[in-house]
Scaffold this motif. Structure first.
Motif, PDB file in Angstrom:
ATOM      1  N   GLU A  10       0.844  -1.203   0.000  1.00 32.12           N
ATOM      2  CA  GLU A  10       0.000   0.000   0.000  1.00 32.12           C
ATOM      3  C   GLU A  10       0.880   1.256   0.000  1.00 32.12           C
ATOM      4  OE1 GLU A  10      -3.653   0.798   2.705  1.00 32.12           O
ATOM      5  OE2 GLU A  10      -1.925   1.774   3.671  1.00 32.12           O
ATOM      6  N   ALA A  11       0.541   2.204  -0.875  1.00 31.73           N
ATOM      7  CA  ALA A  11       1.306   3.442  -0.996  1.00 31.73           C
ATOM      8  C   ALA A  11       0.402   4.644  -0.765  1.00 31.73           C
ATOM      9  CB  ALA A  11       1.949   3.530  -2.380  1.00 31.73           C
ATOM     10  N   ALA A  29       2.707  -5.094   5.676  1.00 31.34           N
ATOM     11  CA  ALA A  29       2.062  -6.129   4.861  1.00 31.34           C
ATOM     12  C   ALA A  29       3.085  -6.822   3.958  1.00 31.34           C
ATOM     13  CB  ALA A  29       0.933  -5.512   4.035  1.00 31.34           C
ATOM     14  N   VAL A  30       3.986  -6.053   3.378  1.00 33.03           N
ATOM     15  CA  VAL A  30       5.031  -6.637   2.524  1.00 33.03           C
ATOM     16  C   VAL A  30       5.918  -7.572   3.346  1.00 33.03           C
ATOM     17  CG1 VAL A  30       7.122  -6.107   1.212  1.00 33.03           C
ATOM     18  CG2 VAL A  30       5.035  -4.791   0.821  1.00 33.03           C
ATOM     19  N   LEU A 123      -4.998  -8.075  -8.177  1.00 35.81           N
ATOM     20  CA  LEU A 123      -4.233  -8.511  -7.012  1.00 35.81           C
ATOM     21  C   LEU A 123      -4.272  -7.376  -6.004  1.00 35.81           C
ATOM     22  CD1 LEU A 123      -2.973 -10.526  -9.188  1.00 35.81           C
ATOM     23  CD2 LEU A 123      -0.938 -10.441  -7.774  1.00 35.81           C
ATOM     24  N   MET A 124      -4.469  -7.712  -4.748  1.00 41.65           N
ATOM     25  CA  MET A 124      -4.469  -6.708  -3.682  1.00 41.65           C
ATOM     26  C   MET A 124      -3.039  -6.233  -3.451  1.00 41.65           C
ATOM     27  SD  MET A 124      -7.149  -8.492  -0.971  1.00 41.65           S
ATOM     28  CE  MET A 124      -5.797  -8.936   0.035  1.00 41.65           C
ATOM     29  N   THR A 125      -2.897  -5.072  -2.803  1.00 40.47           N
ATOM     30  CA  THR A 125      -1.552  -4.619  -2.479  1.00 40.47           C
ATOM     31  C   THR A 125      -0.884  -5.645  -1.568  1.00 40.47           C
ATOM     32  OG1 THR A 125      -2.405  -3.264  -0.672  1.00 40.47           O
ATOM     33  CG2 THR A 125      -2.003  -2.146  -2.774  1.00 40.47           C
ATOM     34  N   ALA A 126       0.375  -5.888  -1.815  1.00 38.92           N
ATOM     35  CA  ALA A 126       1.230  -6.833  -1.091  1.00 38.92           C
ATOM     36  C   ALA A 126       0.863  -8.300  -1.326  1.00 38.92           C
ATOM     37  CB  ALA A 126       1.289  -6.532   0.397  1.00 38.92           C
ATOM     38  N   LEU A 148      -1.195 -13.676   1.237  1.00 37.28           N
ATOM     39  CA  LEU A 148      -1.924 -12.443   1.556  1.00 37.28           C
ATOM     40  C   LEU A 148      -1.464 -11.884   2.895  1.00 37.28           C
ATOM     41  CD1 LEU A 148      -5.454 -13.857   0.679  1.00 37.28           C
ATOM     42  CD2 LEU A 148      -4.174 -12.208  -0.682  1.00 37.28           C
ATOM     43  N   PRO A 149      -1.496 -10.554   3.021  1.00 34.16           N
ATOM     44  CA  PRO A 149      -1.137  -9.973   4.332  1.00 34.16           C
ATOM     45  C   PRO A 149      -2.185 -10.285   5.389  1.00 34.16           C
ATOM     46  CG  PRO A 149      -1.658  -8.237   2.726  1.00 34.16           C
ATOM     47  CD  PRO A 149      -1.783  -9.546   2.030  1.00 34.16           C
TER      48      PRO A 149
END
Length: 149
Positions: A10-11, A29-30, A123-126, A148-149
């Motif tokens: 997420e940014a 999350a990453v 695709l969701m973030t991370a 997934l996070p």
């Protein structure tokens, strides 16, 4: 060949698109997803990332956890052609290879490998997915796992 495709974390939206940085949640999350990958049988030997800030930051976090080198590639930015990426992947010696990039490219690349078209799945973030390809090409991959996070 095994390919791990990861969307950047997420940014924030406080600056120009190419300069957007990860939020604190994005960094966490990453790290969580990279830790899951590290415990899986699909630990990457090399990582490619987009030159945009949020992808470089995502790759740096994942690289530290996964202990693999990162190579910046100019052909994996959000609106690049997944076919160009496919051509480059065909010549890649490292497997598993991890790609850190953006929507819509990551979705288009995933559907190109799995379904043979470029419509794209989100695709969701991370989020990261693992594709297994006996032969690297359109429609030749099986989705083996997702993180997934």
């Amino acid at each position: 060949m095994q390919l791990i495709i990861m969307r950047h974390g997420e940014a924030g939206y406080h600056t120009l698109d190419g300069q957007r940085e990860l939020t604190e949640y994005g960094r966490q999350a990453v790290a969580e997803v990279a830790s899951q990958i590290a415990e899986s049988p699909w630990r990457p030997r090399a990582m490619w990332c987009s030159p945009l800030v949020r992808a470089r930051q995502t790759a740096a976090i994942a690289s530290e956890i996964l202990n693999c080198p990162v190579i910046e590639k100019n052909f994996i930015t959000p609106d690049d052609d997944p076919g160009k990426c496919l051509d480059e992947i065909l010549d890649a010696p490292d497997s598993p290879l991890m790609i850190v990039s953006h929507m819509p490219l990551v979705g288009s690349l995933a559907t190109l490998f799995v379904d043979g078209h470029r419509k794209g799945i989100p695709l969701m973030t991370a989020q990261a997915i693992v594709l297994d390809m006996p032969v690297a090409g359109p429609g030749c991959a099986d989705l083996k796992a997702q993180f997934l996070p």
